[in-house]
Motif scaffolding. Structure first.
Motif, PDB file in Angstrom:
ATOM      1  N   ARG A   1     -63.676 -60.407 -14.868  1.00 36.35           N
ATOM      2  CA  ARG A   1     -62.692 -61.539 -15.091  1.00 36.35           C
ATOM      3  C   ARG A   1     -61.485 -60.613 -16.010  1.00 36.35           C
ATOM      4  O   ARG A   1     -61.445 -59.609 -16.747  1.00 36.35           O
ATOM      5  CB  ARG A   1     -63.104 -62.153 -16.533  1.00 36.35           C
ATOM      6  CG  ARG A   1     -64.014 -63.498 -16.485  1.00 36.35           C
ATOM      7  CD  ARG A   1     -64.527 -63.659 -17.369  1.00 36.35           C
ATOM      8  NE  ARG A   1     -65.482 -63.667 -17.531  1.00 36.35           N
ATOM      9  CZ  ARG A   1     -66.392 -62.921 -19.528  1.00 36.35           C
ATOM     10  NH1 ARG A   1     -64.962 -63.113 -19.981  1.00 36.35           N
ATOM     11  NH2 ARG A   1     -66.538 -62.442 -19.140  1.00 36.35           N
ATOM     12  N   LYS A   2     -60.311 -60.994 -15.395  1.00 40.68           N
ATOM     13  CA  LYS A   2     -59.249 -60.004 -15.891  1.00 40.68           C
ATOM     14  C   LYS A   2     -58.678 -61.213 -17.042  1.00 40.68           C
ATOM     15  O   LYS A   2     -57.522 -60.302 -17.369  1.00 40.68           O
ATOM     16  CB  LYS A   2     -57.888 -60.123 -14.089  1.00 40.68           C
ATOM     17  CG  LYS A   2     -58.554 -58.830 -13.001  1.00 40.68           C
ATOM     18  CD  LYS A   2     -57.674 -58.257 -12.418  1.00 40.68           C
ATOM     19  CE  LYS A   2     -57.611 -57.193 -11.704  1.00 40.68           C
ATOM     20  NZ  LYS A   2     -59.135 -57.500 -10.261  1.00 40.68           N
ATOM     21  N   ALA A   3     -58.215 -62.231 -16.568  1.00 42.87           N
ATOM     22  CA  ALA A   3     -57.313 -62.671 -17.716  1.00 42.87           C
ATOM     23  C   ALA A   3     -58.237 -64.231 -18.256  1.00 42.87           C
ATOM     24  O   ALA A   3     -57.489 -64.168 -19.441  1.00 42.87           O
ATOM     25  CB  ALA A   3     -56.900 -64.091 -16.834  1.00 42.87           C
ATOM     26  N   LEU A   4     -59.668 -64.162 -18.322  1.00 40.07           N
ATOM     27  CA  LEU A   4     -59.784 -65.337 -19.285  1.00 40.07           C
ATOM     28  C   LEU A   4     -61.030 -64.452 -20.261  1.00 40.07           C
ATOM     29  O   LEU A   4     -61.966 -63.674 -19.778  1.00 40.07           O
ATOM     30  CB  LEU A   4     -61.109 -65.876 -18.009  1.00 40.07           C
ATOM     31  CG  LEU A   4     -61.814 -67.308 -18.584  1.00 40.07           C
ATOM     32  CD1 LEU A   4     -61.489 -68.029 -19.867  1.00 40.07           C
ATOM     33  CD2 LEU A   4     -62.728 -67.906 -17.833  1.00 40.07           C
ATOM     34  N   THR A   5     -61.327 -65.433 -21.579  1.00 41.08           N
ATOM     35  CA  THR A   5     -61.945 -64.092 -22.704  1.00 41.08           C
ATOM     36  C   THR A   5     -62.714 -65.353 -22.426  1.00 41.08           C
ATOM     37  O   THR A   5     -62.274 -66.417 -22.933  1.00 41.08           O
ATOM     38  CB  THR A   5     -61.171 -63.963 -23.567  1.00 41.08           C
ATOM     39  OG1 THR A   5     -60.398 -62.555 -23.570  1.00 41.08           O
ATOM     40  CG2 THR A   5     -62.747 -63.543 -24.615  1.00 41.08           C
TER      41      THR A   5
ATOM     42  N   LYS B   1     -50.678 -64.711 -16.376  1.00 42.51           N
ATOM     43  CA  LYS B   1     -52.189 -64.961 -17.076  1.00 42.51           C
ATOM     44  C   LYS B   1     -52.679 -66.072 -16.956  1.00 42.51           C
ATOM     45  O   LYS B   1     -53.844 -66.595 -17.061  1.00 42.51           O
ATOM     46  CB  LYS B   1     -52.000 -63.549 -18.154  1.00 42.51           C
ATOM     47  CG  LYS B   1     -53.340 -64.219 -19.014  1.00 42.51           C
ATOM     48  CD  LYS B   1     -53.551 -63.016 -19.821  1.00 42.51           C
ATOM     49  CE  LYS B   1     -54.726 -61.997 -20.763  1.00 42.51           C
ATOM     50  NZ  LYS B   1     -54.184 -61.070 -21.448  1.00 42.51           N
TER      51      LYS B   1
ATOM     52  N   ALA C   1     -66.213 -71.596 -26.397  1.00 48.98           N
ATOM     53  CA  ALA C   1     -64.960 -71.301 -26.419  1.00 48.98           C
ATOM     54  C   ALA C   1     -64.111 -70.305 -25.790  1.00 48.98           C
ATOM     55  O   ALA C   1     -64.798 -69.130 -24.793  1.00 48.98           O
ATOM     56  CB  ALA C   1     -64.373 -70.370 -27.647  1.00 48.98           C
TER      57      ALA C   1
ATOM     58  N   THR D   1     -59.864 -68.712 -23.793  1.00 42.28           N
ATOM     59  CA  THR D   1     -58.534 -67.977 -24.646  1.00 42.28           C
ATOM     60  C   THR D   1     -58.299 -67.649 -23.034  1.00 42.28           C
ATOM     61  O   THR D   1     -59.263 -66.465 -23.057  1.00 42.28           O
ATOM     62  CB  THR D   1     -59.134 -67.530 -25.467  1.00 42.28           C
ATOM     63  OG1 THR D   1     -57.413 -67.138 -25.958  1.00 42.28           O
ATOM     64  CG2 THR D   1     -60.064 -66.618 -26.103  1.00 42.28           C
ATOM     65  N   THR D   2     -57.011 -67.429 -23.065  1.00 47.29           N
ATOM     66  CA  THR D   2     -56.120 -65.920 -22.368  1.00 47.29           C
ATOM     67  C   THR D   2     -56.290 -65.285 -23.515  1.00 47.29           C
ATOM     68  O   THR D   2     -55.568 -63.816 -22.486  1.00 47.29           O
ATOM     69  CB  THR D   2     -54.705 -66.672 -22.233  1.00 47.29           C
ATOM     70  OG1 THR D   2     -53.973 -66.721 -22.721  1.00 47.29           O
ATOM     71  CG2 THR D   2     -55.279 -67.613 -20.564  1.00 47.29           C
ATOM     72  N   ASP D   3     -56.412 -65.170 -24.486  1.00 47.16           N
ATOM     73  CA  ASP D   3     -56.084 -63.518 -25.783  1.00 47.16           C
ATOM     74  C   ASP D   3     -55.457 -62.863 -24.834  1.00 47.16           C
ATOM     75  O   ASP D   3     -54.923 -62.379 -25.262  1.00 47.16           O
ATOM     76  CB  ASP D   3     -57.628 -62.643 -25.237  1.00 47.16           C
ATOM     77  CG  ASP D   3     -58.042 -61.820 -26.131  1.00 47.16           C
ATOM     78  OD1 ASP D   3     -56.878 -61.530 -26.705  1.00 47.16           O
ATOM     79  OD2 ASP D   3     -58.472 -60.538 -25.512  1.00 47.16           O
TER      80      ASP D   3
ATOM     81  N   ALA E   1     -53.994 -67.204 -13.738  1.00 48.37           N
ATOM     82  CA  ALA E   1     -54.924 -66.181 -13.316  1.00 48.37           C
ATOM     83  C   ALA E   1     -56.420 -66.753 -14.364  1.00 48.37           C
ATOM     84  O   ALA E   1     -57.650 -66.796 -13.804  1.00 48.37           O
ATOM     85  CB  ALA E   1     -55.420 -65.000 -13.594  1.00 48.37           C
ATOM     86  N   ALA E   2     -56.408 -67.554 -15.687  1.00 47.22           N
ATOM     87  CA  ALA E   2     -57.253 -67.612 -16.611  1.00 47.22           C
ATOM     88  C   ALA E   2     -57.782 -69.023 -16.029  1.00 47.22           C
ATOM     89  O   ALA E   2     -58.924 -69.230 -16.031  1.00 47.22           O
ATOM     90  CB  ALA E   2     -57.385 -67.842 -17.658  1.00 47.22           C
TER      91      ALA E   2
ATOM     92  N   GLU F   1     -59.863 -68.532 -13.367  1.00 51.44           N
ATOM     93  CA  GLU F   1     -61.213 -67.958 -13.295  1.00 51.44           C
ATOM     94  C   GLU F   1     -62.064 -69.243 -13.638  1.00 51.44           C
ATOM     95  O   GLU F   1     -63.226 -68.989 -13.256  1.00 51.44           O
ATOM     96  CB  GLU F   1     -61.474 -66.159 -14.313  1.00 51.44           C
ATOM     97  CG  GLU F   1     -60.847 -65.636 -13.747  1.00 51.44           C
ATOM     98  CD  GLU F   1     -60.720 -64.277 -14.371  1.00 51.44           C
ATOM     99  OE1 GLU F   1     -59.860 -63.550 -14.369  1.00 51.44           O
ATOM    100  OE2 GLU F   1     -61.113 -64.289 -15.379  1.00 51.44           O
TER     101      GLU F   1
END
Lengths: 545, 457
Positions: B13-17, A133, A116, A118-120, A136-137, A140
């Motif tokens: 990681r800064k932005a991604l969970t 964000k 999963a 998410t950007t949370d 950036a996500a 990543e």
């Protein structure tokens, strides 16, 4: 319960009146138009109100647009990273909770299904905007996984604060060069149910994925299977049968699917639509842009499976395929008939109610018919009028405020890739011979006279229906399961199949017969009362005895 | 491999969970609301939120979970959700006839700034709230904290109903935190053994572990009566179990109604249960009966009997802060070594507390609040463990890394028992150890060579 004796005890108008009695007047008026007593009329069915707003406070079975988009349509694709832009919950709840099975090989191939992403979003993102964000996500994700595609999904607050997810996706796609990044504006508040999410997903899949591959598919009988989500392995069973028949399924939308399947879907010669509600938009667009005709199929039920295979063979029209299909049907039906003969004496005359989805409440009636069970009430959770009454009503559908804001994309014939699969004369001849294109007759015609067709059934009505009509089996989803079972009526989930399945195709039918036999003939439901509750009278004894 | 894309190397990681170890506030509020007698939880937002929360709770409990929603459309999102909520309140009281509606917000209604007290006033003015019925509301923005925060916020909203009592009613308030219905029943049983009259809220026992009887009742007999919650302002004191779940409500009772509070750890394991029993005894002025000491002794007996299998075993833990704090203490107390500990819930205090609890263990400990299960998996790849404890999502990691897994926490979607058998108190401690031992010894039996395979362990 539910034998011939109880069947005659209810009268549809009386049931309808009892369902509505407790509602405030405004609610009763609205619900009255969504509860229809099925009457066999000459070539037409009574009108039902569907795809309208859910009533606040009335406990609904429905979910949201995000659920329809990310959860249903985009969820089952194994090699696209689904990045949910929003607070953590939306991503969390859609994480592995639908049972679309995936065969991504033992190792090596991309499979993001168990993840999963998410950007949370935090309160600072809500206040200052979440685009940075999100960017950036995406970066990543790319650095960690280098996927072929990244799909971004908007949740409620994203639309409210005005994050331009499409601009971010475009920017990142250009930046990477080797990763397709695209976004879905599927905020939960859009539309009136998950149905809006299907439409949004259809549009974007068609815009960003279909036809993007250079790979040539030279297979002989090429189809797309639309609206099959591989719950409990349904898609595996259908693929097994198709393969046995020598039919190539280029792309399933979207059970057990991959990026490449979508990308080559334009090369199929026929689109076969399972779940009309969730995917008919793609079927139409494939025809308009690439010239691929579509037919409605149904692989739920052994007879329906055989019928669907014959339709496909008839379309291609080659004797070799027609013969092959007949051989396969004959081979497969032997086991089906044995299973059916074994079970039917115990299921015949039993009654079922089906309230699920946008197609299953219809399709599964075929399986119950094979068990000689009677569907006494059915309805959809998020369907439109055409799913009840047939596609002929589409030109008359009123576009209301809630549908108007769901984008309709304009598709034209592709100057290079459009290729009519059949000439107008060939299509007409096929129609003449009984193969209908772009046709779905809907649920109502299949239901018997006097049965109840109910749209967007809610918890109160479900409880009342069960109390008044005492079915032998109730079918819906997880939220409904246990309140029904507490009353002593077995409940079968037709979204997730209660961890069972497959129920599609020939082997699926055999599985389903056994499952329904288990449910409607189980001893479990006979133990509700303890001996002292059944016979509360005391027999006294004297203390000196 | 299921999680074939998880690399061993940890990159910041800064932005991604990825693979979150938390979910959003509203589901916690919904769970807490189910612990009020005759209460229908209501989600003020899109209907998808409510559908997801009901589904998640239903899958965890295999029980009906009723809740309503404001079913926001795009129009409501633009013009505000007041009309939807007022209509919902009317429909709910007319059709379902609950005693209480407990409304929680969502990211949607919070972002547009809907004000629950003002909408409640409007509903009352419009005569949509029948006499004697209660409306209760908690703000639960999904973009702050986690499901634990939402639970805490709803419990705090319950405490806000409490009225100061001129005379103390001799009862003790227990705010149990997000534990299972079985745990809440166990806490009440312990209090009864000690002879302490308690008000416990919320209390989901009897609601989310209801019997099958041939009758469906939307509002089963369980749950804390709203009257008792109102009277909790006259209690002798409050025991709040868990800083993250229960402290806010307890402190509100203290400031608003002058009910003194103690914030304790959740009573998982020997020492946390010791402190709970002792605090309860002191607060109520009761003496602890021998039965309780016998239960304690049984737990201690099992610990000593099987100590060799616990000693030095490395454990990875994931879950919610209050539970993790208590479990870490318990595991350390029996000489196990929790070395990787992750919660998705933010909280600096959490990390500090875990560091304190594991200080004497003599091992490097990885701990992170606001972490995720992707990171935890990476830690496990770098320093493997003998045992893994967490929710059902852990089974993907456990399978890939071949680690025995004890399911514990929320959600548990693939096993049963949590709603029926407690893990709090001494008896609950026995159950935790039984599960740990079964996992470890089943693994030993699976892995031992034929020559060393043994009958007696």
């Amino acid at each position: 319960m539910g034998n011939a004796e109880t069947l005659v005890q209810w009268e549809p108008n009386d049931i309808k009146e009892k369902l509505l009695r407790k509602y405030p007047p405004k609610v009763a008026r609205k619900r009255a138009r969504q509860i229809m007593i099925n009457e066999a009329l000459e070539n037409t069915t009574p009108e039902i109100v569907a795809n309208v707003r859910t009533i606040p406070g009335i406990i609904t079975m429905r979910g949201c647009t995000y659920a329809g988009c990310k959860g249903v349509i985009m969820g089952p694709t194994s090699d696209i990273v689904n990045l949910v832009h929003g607070p953590v919950g939306c991503s969390f709840y859609a994480w592995l909770t639908r049972r679309n099975q995936t065969d991504a090989g033992i190792k090596g191939e991309d499979n993001f299904m168990p993840y999963a992403f998410t950007t949370d979003m935090q309160d600072s993102d809500i206040i200052f905007g979440g685009e940075q964000k999100l960017e950036a996500a995406i970066q990543e994700v790319y650095e960690l996984f280098h996927p072929k595609g990244i799909a971004v999904f908007a949740t409620c607050p994203v639309g409210l604060i005005g994050d331009d997810i499409h601009a971010v996706a475009r920017k990142m796609k250009e930046k990477f060069g080797d990763c397709n990044v695209f976004a879905f504006s599927c905020e939960g508040y859009k539309g009136v149910s998950q149905s809006a999410g299907h439409h949004i997903a259809n549009n974007q899949v068609f815009t960003h994925l279909v036809g993007t591959s250079e790979t040539e598919r030279s297979d002989r009988y090429k189809i797309n299977l639309l609206g099959e989500y591989n719950i409990g392995g349904d898609g595996f069973e259908i693929d097994r049968i198709l393969q046995k028949c020598g039919i190539t399924n280029i792309a399933t939308f979207s059970g057990n699917s991959s990026y490449e399947q979508f990308a080559t879907a334009n090369q199929a010669d026929l689109s076969c639509v399972m779940c009309h509600r969730s995917i008919n938009y793609v079927a139409d667009m494939l025809e308009t842009k690439y010239g691929i005709p579509w037919i409605k199929v149904n692989f739920i039920g052994a007879k329906s499976t055989a019928k669907s295979l014959r339709k496909i063979a008839q379309y291609f029209g080659e004797q070799e395929l027609i013969d092959r299909v007949e051989t396969v049907i004959a081979e497969e039906m032997a086991a089906v008939e044995t299973a059916q003969l074994e079970v039917v004496p115990r299921t015949t005359g039993k009654t079922a109610m089906l309230f699920v989805g946008g197609s299953r409440a219809h399709h599964y009636q075929d399986l119950f018919a094979e068990l000689e069970m009677k569907t006494i009430s059915a309805g959809y959770e998020f369907a439109h009028r055409d799913d009840y009454e047939g596609r002929q009503v589409i030109p008359n559908l009123k576009v209301d405020a809630d549908s108007r804001n769901i984008e309709e994309i304009q598709v034209e014939a592709d100057p290079e890739l459009y290729r009519p699969r059949k000439s107008a004369a060939e299509l007409a001849a096929l129609e003449e011979a009984g193969l209908k294109f772009k046709e779905y007759e809907g649920l109502n015609p299949q239901m018997e006279e006097g049965t109840l067709v109910i749209d967007d059934l809610n918890q109160y009505e479900a409880e009342k229906l069960v109390e008044l009509m005492k079915p032998d089996l109730f079918c819906a989803g997880i939220k409904e399961k246990y309140s029904i079972q507490k009353t002593g009526v077995p409940m079968k989930q037709l979204h997730s199949y209660d961890s069972g399945g497959p129920y599609a195709g020939f082997k699926g039918a055999v599985n389903f017969y056994a499952e329904i036999d288990r449910l409607v003939n189980s001893k479990v439901w006979s133990y509700m009362k303890a001996p002292w509750q059944e016979n509360p009278e005391l027999s006294a004894t004297y203390v000196w005895e | 491999m299921l999680l074939r894309h998880t690399p061993k190397e940890v990159a910041e990681r800064k932005a991604l969970t990825i693979n979150p170890a938390k979910t959003c506030q509203p589901i916690g509020a919904m769970y807490a609301s189910l612990g009020i007698r005759g209460c229908l939880p209501h989600s003020h937002g899109s209907q998808g939120c409510c559908a997801y929360h009901r589904s998640a709770l239903t899958r965890h409990y295999k029980e009906p979970v009723s809740a309503a929603t404001s079913s926001f459309t795009e129009g409501a999102s633009v013009f505000g959700g007041q009309a939807n909520l007022v209509q919902a309140i009317d429909n709910i009281f007319t059709v379902y006839e609950p005693e209480v509606i407990a409304v929680h917000t969502t990211c949607l209604s919070e972002t547009i700034g809907d004000d629950l007290p003002q909408i409640f006033d409007k509903a009352r003015k419009d005569n949509k709230v029948p006499p004697g019925k209660t409306l209760l509301g908690a703000p639960t923005p999904s973009y702050v904290g986690s499901h634990v925060t939402g639970f805490s916020n709803m419990v705090k909203a319950m405490a806000a109903l409490a009225e100061p009592g001129e005379q103390k009613n001799g009862k003790v308030n227990i705010i149990p935190g997000w534990v299972e219905p079985s745990d809440m029943a166990e806490l009440k049983r312990l209090a009864e053994l000690i002879g302490v009259a308690v008000t416990m809220f919320p209390d989901t026992s009897g609601v989310l572990n209801a019997p099958l009887s041939g009758e469906y009742r939307m509002f089963p007999d369980g749950g804390t009566p709203i009257e008792e919650i109102r009277q909790s302002g006259a209690a002798l004191g409050t025991l709040a179990l868990g800083e993250y779940c229960s402290a806010d409500a307890a402190r509100l009772l203290d400031t608003k109604c002058k009910v003194p509070c103690s914030v304790l750890d959740m009573p998982f394991g020997l020492q946390a249960t010791d402190r709970f029993i002792d605090a309860l005894r002191v607060l109520a002025g009761s003496s602890v009966p021998d039965e309780v000491a016998v239960e304690r002794g049984r737990l201690l007996d099992l610990i000593s009997d099987m100590h060799q299998y616990f000693y030095g075993r490395k454990v990875a833990l994931v879950g919610d802060p209050d539970q993790l704090i208590a479990m870490t203490e318990f595991l350390v107390s029996i000489d196990m070594c929790p070395i990787h500990i992750v919660t998705g819930t933010p909280g600096k205090k959490f990390e500090k507390r875990i560091r304190e609890l594991t200080e004497g263990m003599g091992r490097e400990v990885n701990v992170k609040a606001k972490g995720d299960m992707f990171l935890l998996h990476q830690w496990i790849k770098n320093e493997p463990v003998d045992l893994f404890m967490g929710n059902s999502y852990c089974k993907y990691i456990a399978r890939d890394e071949d680690i025995p897994l004890v399911r514990w926490g929320f959600p548990i979607l693939d096993r049963q028992g949590h709603q029926h058998f407690p893990t709090v108190g001494y008896m609950g401690g026995l159950r935790i150890l039984e599960k740990i031992l079964n996992a470890l010894l089943d693994r030993k039996d699976r892995d031992d060579e034929e020559t060393t395979f043994e009958l007696v362990l």
